[in-house]
Structure formats: structure tokens, C-alpha cells
Design an enzyme around this catalytic site. Structure first.
Site, short mmCIF file in Angstrom:
data_model
loop_
_atom_site.label_atom_id
_atom_site.label_comp_id
_atom_site.label_asym_id
_atom_site.label_seq_id
_atom_site.Cartn_x
_atom_site.Cartn_y
_atom_site.Cartn_z
N GLY A 335 0.21 -4.03 -3.45
CA GLY A 335 1.27 -3.11 -3.07
C GLY A 335 0.81 -2.43 -1.80
O GLY A 335 0.01 -1.51 -1.82
N SER A 336 1.28 -2.92 -0.66
CA SER A 336 0.74 -2.44 0.62
C SER A 336 1.35 -1.09 0.99
O SER A 336 2.22 -0.99 1.85
CB SER A 336 0.96 -3.48 1.71
OG SER A 336 0.18 -4.61 1.45
N THR A 337 0.90 -0.09 0.31
CA THR A 337 1.36 1.29 0.44
C THR A 337 0.13 2.18 0.54
O THR A 337 -0.93 1.83 0.04
CB THR A 337 2.19 1.69 -0.80
OG1 THR A 337 3.29 0.81 -0.94
CG2 THR A 337 2.68 3.12 -0.73
N THR A 338 0.28 3.32 1.17
CA THR A 338 -0.80 4.30 1.16
C THR A 338 -0.19 5.69 1.13
O THR A 338 1.00 5.87 1.42
CB THR A 338 -1.74 4.12 2.36
OG1 THR A 338 -2.92 4.89 2.16
CG2 THR A 338 -1.07 4.51 3.66
#
Length: 523
Positions: A335-338
């Protein structure tokens, strides 16, 4: 005094540096998010979208939605043909995970517009100063940590999908690994330009032209009209009461905040868990109850004004046995989230969540900007690819949130992790509110994640708790150790001795503080 918690040490320090220069919490999270475009480059950046929640020392709360919109506006606009998406598969967690990338997967990015508006409306410092730490980090390059290298390996096919991406992440033909330095000379110039020209450069300026022209040449759908008509939307936060406290979180049309609200309501139906076994049984039950509300009508209802009333009606039906376990959820590796959280010396708080999806693999030539792949994210397109109308804001699981007690802010929290971010936020909140844990201990506490009829169980969950979950009828998917699959929480809080913060070790997270003398220190 002040603190910033983020998904990387350099990201957190960039935000703390801005606090030390006299910036407030909003300035800090915006600077940190831009630094994250370098330090956590697959996860976020100028090609991403996101959300910001902020509460100023006077008690005013603001929530800005600058998430990705569906392209296709204007005379050159086109709808997505699913056949134009490029796919690749990664084995992860005992199952194959499919990614959909390429030019056709790119949605209209909003991060630059969102940061620009947040700084202009809510900040204390000029945008050029906010961008400065990110420009410096991009010029120096970033040494890959073990956690970052693991993520790059998972996303390796995306990071080498185009010559422009491969030149950054695999110079010489080899994907860079732990200990290698990734260099971002083009991105440094782009960030510097954003600081000088302002967010309008992504609307109708040089960067907008570069992005739209490359999309047209490469087969993407984002047009100049899409960029020109994109707007940041201010929304009313969703308010959720929980055991005498109140959570302010991301409202519909995003789904994460609403599902966290449903899980908290389920938790509050019983007493606070008395022990570890009770904790894991309760959060698994609450998460599963929230999952069950995601029926076939759920995605379309998100845009209706009475969505929360419909959600509570679903919950009542579930209590009468009228709900199914819900649709199966994606088990995407990362999940390419930050997320970044900050508390400033005056008590102001802000949280900023941003995401590139899984990344499209498309880097706009000469800019270093890696674009999102939101049109190819299955979680965000539940009715199938290409069905959402052009111009419409996409839904998201991201849920930057504030916790208040007696009307005063206690903490700001958010997480990475696709579907798991709401499990991560829920369990961290429960550990703090019900368990009385400090931020760092709550973030490190092992997690579970209910999905379908099963539950993922992180390494470190007590054996007695896992046995109890199995006895409750859950099919367990056991993980041997702590893993980024279970999210990436960043918390900043008002502690008894001053601001405190914690980044998630699952993703190499960190926190940095500003001392009374103005020194930036790691905590």
C-alpha cells in the site's frame, strides 16, 4: 518544543527542521510530505494525492481533500480502457498479488495543489522555505534502509517499468538495495521550481505542460484540462464519540474514516478489554463487523449526502444477522501510502496522509516525478476499472485523524497500509484510549487484520490470543515477525512532559523533536 512523526527519519527531521525555523504544525507536515517524496519516493510525491487534517491553537479544525481525481475532461479527454493497463504479479504473504500500472493507470495528482493551499491558508512560512529540506535531501540522495530496500524489491518491476524510472532506481541495470544511495537530481530541480513558482505550476504552468504532454505521448489519460480544473476540496471532518473522547477523521466520499467509525462503535458496545486476549478478540470482531458493511451498494453510496445514515442502517441490519462478511479485500503487499503527524510548540496539530497507489512506473521526463497508478488500484475501483466518471474525486482508505478529549486535542494519527491502515489506526487508538499506552508502545504493539473470513496475525501476538481467535472461528494467517503489511502508523501527541511522537518500525518510521533551545533531535 514540537514533534514530528513520519515513515522515515529524514522525513521526520525535515518537518522538525521547519518547526525549529518558526513554522507551525501545518508547515511541518507539508515540509515532511515533500521530503517524503525523496526519502520515501515510491510512496508519495508531486504525482500523488492526499488529505490533511489540522487544528490550530485557537480550536479551529480544517480538513483538506487533495486526493486523485479521474481524468478525461476536455476535448482530448478519454475514458480508461482496462486493456491499456499493464499488469505484473508479486508473490507475497502466501498469495500472488497483482499490480496494474502504466500510463493509463495515472489519475490527476493533487499533492502539490494541496500542500500549496495548506501553506497559504494555514501556514506561517513561505512555500520556498517549506520546500527547502526536500530540495536538500534530493540533492544529496538517500541511502536505502533495510525496510525501504524491501519495499523497492517488492515494487521492482514498477520501479524499472520505464527508462526514466530505471535510471533512478536501477542505474546500470541493477535495482538498488540496502545501503545504496538513490539520487534524485531532476526531482531536486522540480521541488525547487515548485517553491519558486508555487502550486500553479502544476495547474497551468511548466510542470502541468510537461505532465500533460508526456501523458499524450505515452498513452495516458491526464489532459491539460484535467489539471486546470482540479481543485482542493475542504470537507467537514467526520466526528466519532468513543469512551468519552472524540475522533475527527476523514469523511466520505473516502471510506477509511467511516469504517474506522463503525469499528469504534462496535468496540464501544462492550467494556474496555481487560487483557491481551480480550484486546485481540475485540479488535478482530470490530474490524470484521466494519468489513461486513461493505456490501455492493457501499462504493456508490459513498458520494451520497446521507451516507453515514445508510452505514448505521447497515450496522443495525448486521446486528440482526442481515449482513454478509463483505467482499474479499485486496492483500496488496505494502500500500504505497505514507503519513506524517506533527504537534507544534503552541499546541497546534496536523496530519497529512498521501499516496502514489502502487506507483505507475511512469516518471515525467526531466522532472523526476513518479506518477500514481490510482486508476489501476482494485481497492479504489470496486465496480471495475474505467467506470468512474471523469472529474470525480476517487475514494480512499486514508484517514488522517485527530483525537480530542473535553474539546482539547490529545493526538494526531494516521497510517500507511492500504486496507490495513484502518486496522492499524483502530488498534493504536484502542491501545492508547483503552489500554493507557504511550504513543511508542501503542504503535509497536503487534496487530491483527480481519479480512474476509480470516485474520492475519502478526508475529508477536501472544499465542493465547491467537488460539482464542481460532476458537472464535477465524481462519488464521500467521506471520512470523513484524511486517509492513500491517500498516505504518505515525502518531504525535501531547504527553505529560511535552509533545511526544512515534513512527512505525514496520516501515522504518521515526520521530524527531525540537528542543527548547531549537535543536532538532531524534526521539
Amino acid at each position: 518544543m514540537g514533534v514530528v512523526a513520519a515513515g522515515h527519519r529524514l522525513t521526520a527531521r525535515a518537518g522538525a527542521e521547519i518547526l525549529a525555523r518558526g513554522g507551525g504544525a501545518v508547515d511541518a507536515v507539508c515540509a515532511a510530505a515533500l521530503a517524503g517524496a525523496v526519502a520515501e519516493s515510491p510512496l508519495t510525491g508531486p504525482g500523488a494525492g492526499g488529505f490533511l487534517i489540522a487544528r490550530d491553537p485557537g480550536g479551529r479544525t480544517t480538513l483538506l481533500d487533495f486526493f486523485v481525481a479521474v481524468p478525461g475532461l476536455g476535448p482530448a479527454g478519454r475514458r480508461l480502457d482496462p486493456g491499456d493497463l499493464r499488469s505484473f504479479t508479486v508473490p507475497f504473504g502466501g498469495a500472488d498479488q497483482e499490480f496494474h500500472i502504466g500510463p493509463a493507470s495515472v489519475g490527476v495528482p493533487g499533492l502539490v495543489a494541496g500542500v500549496g493551499e495548506a501553506v497559504a491558508r494555514l501556514g506561517r512560512l513561505p512555500l520556498a522555505e517549506i520546500v527547502a529540506p526536500a530540495v536538500r535531501i534530493a540533492g544529496e540522495g538517500v541511502v536505502l534502509t533495510r525496510e525501504a530496500a524491501y519495499l523497492h524489491a517488492i515494487l521492482g518491476e514498477m520501479l524499472t517499468a520505464t527508462p526514466e524510472a530505471a535510471a533512478v532506481y536501477a542505474p546500470g541495470g541493477r535495482l538498488l538495495g540496502a545501503g545504496d544511495r538513490v539520487r534524485f537530481p531532476d526531482l531536486a530541480g522540480t521541488l525547487r521550481h515548485i517553491g519558486a513558482a508555487g502550486p500553479a505550476t502544476f495547474r497551468d504552468g511548466v510542470l502541468a505542460a510537461a505532465l500533460a504532454d508526456h501523458m499524450a505521448a505515452a498513452g495516458g489519460l491526464v489532459t491539460r484540462e484535467d489539471l486546470l480544473r482540479y481543485e482542493v476540496v475542504e470537507r467537514m471532518p467526520l466526528r466519532v464519540a468513543y469512551r468519552g473522547a472524540e475522533l475527527l477523521t476523514n469523511p466520505p466520499p473516502s471510506s477509511g474514516g467511516a469504517l474506522i467509525a463503525a469499528a469504534l462503535h462496535e468496540m464501544e458496545a462492550g467494556p474496555p478489554p481487560a487483557d491481551e486476549v480480550g484486546h485481540y478478540r475485540a479488535v478482530a470482531r470490530a474490524g470484521a463487523a466494519a468489513n461486513a458493511l461493505r456490501d455492493e451498494a457501499f462504493p456508490d453510496d459513498l458520494w451520497e449526502e446521507d451516507f453515514m445514515e445508510r452505514l448505521w442502517a447497515r450496522r443495525a441490519a448486521a446486528g440482526r444477522g442481515g449482513a454478509s462478511p463483505g467482499p474479499p479485500e485486496g492483500r496488496k503487499p505494502a500500500g504505497s501510502t505514507t503519513h506524517v503527524s506533527a504537534v507544534d510548540a503552541d499546541g497546534g496539530m496536523a496530519g497529512l496522509s498521501s499516496s502514489n497507489g502502487s506507483g505507475s512506473g511512469v516518471v515525467v521526463p526531466g522532472t523526476g516525478v513518479l506518477l500514481n497508478n490510482m486508476l489501476g488500484e482494485e481497492d479504489l475501483n470496486p465496480g471495475g476499472f474505467g467506470r468512474i466518471a471523469p472529474g470525480r474525486r476517487m475514494t480512499s482508505m486514508m484517514a488522517p485523524s485527530l483525537l480530542l478529549r473535553d474539546g482539547e486535542p490529545v493526538l494526531v494519527i494516521g497510517s500507511a497500509g492500504s486496507n490495513r491502515l484502518r486496522s492499524a489506526i483502530l488498534q493504536t487508538l484502542v491501545a492508547i484510549v483503552d489500554g493507557g499506552m504511550g504513543a511508542a508502545d501503542a504503535v509497536r504493539r503487534p496487530r491483527v487484520h480481519p479480512e474476509g473470513r480470516g485474520v492475519d496475525v502478526e508475529g508477536g501476538v501472544p499465542g493465547a490470543a491467537a488460539d482464542a481467535l481460532a476458537a472464535d472461528g477465524h481462519e488464521l494467517r500467521r506471520w512470523g515477525e513484524m511486517n509492513l503489511f500491517f500498516g505504518g502508523v505515525s502518531v504525535a501527541a501531547r504527553g505529560p512532559g511535552g509533545p511526544e511522537g512515534a513512527g512505525d518500525p514496520r516501515r522504518g518510521g521515526a520521530a524527531a523533536a525540537v528542543t527548547r533551545s531549537g535543536e532538532v533531535i531524534d526521539i
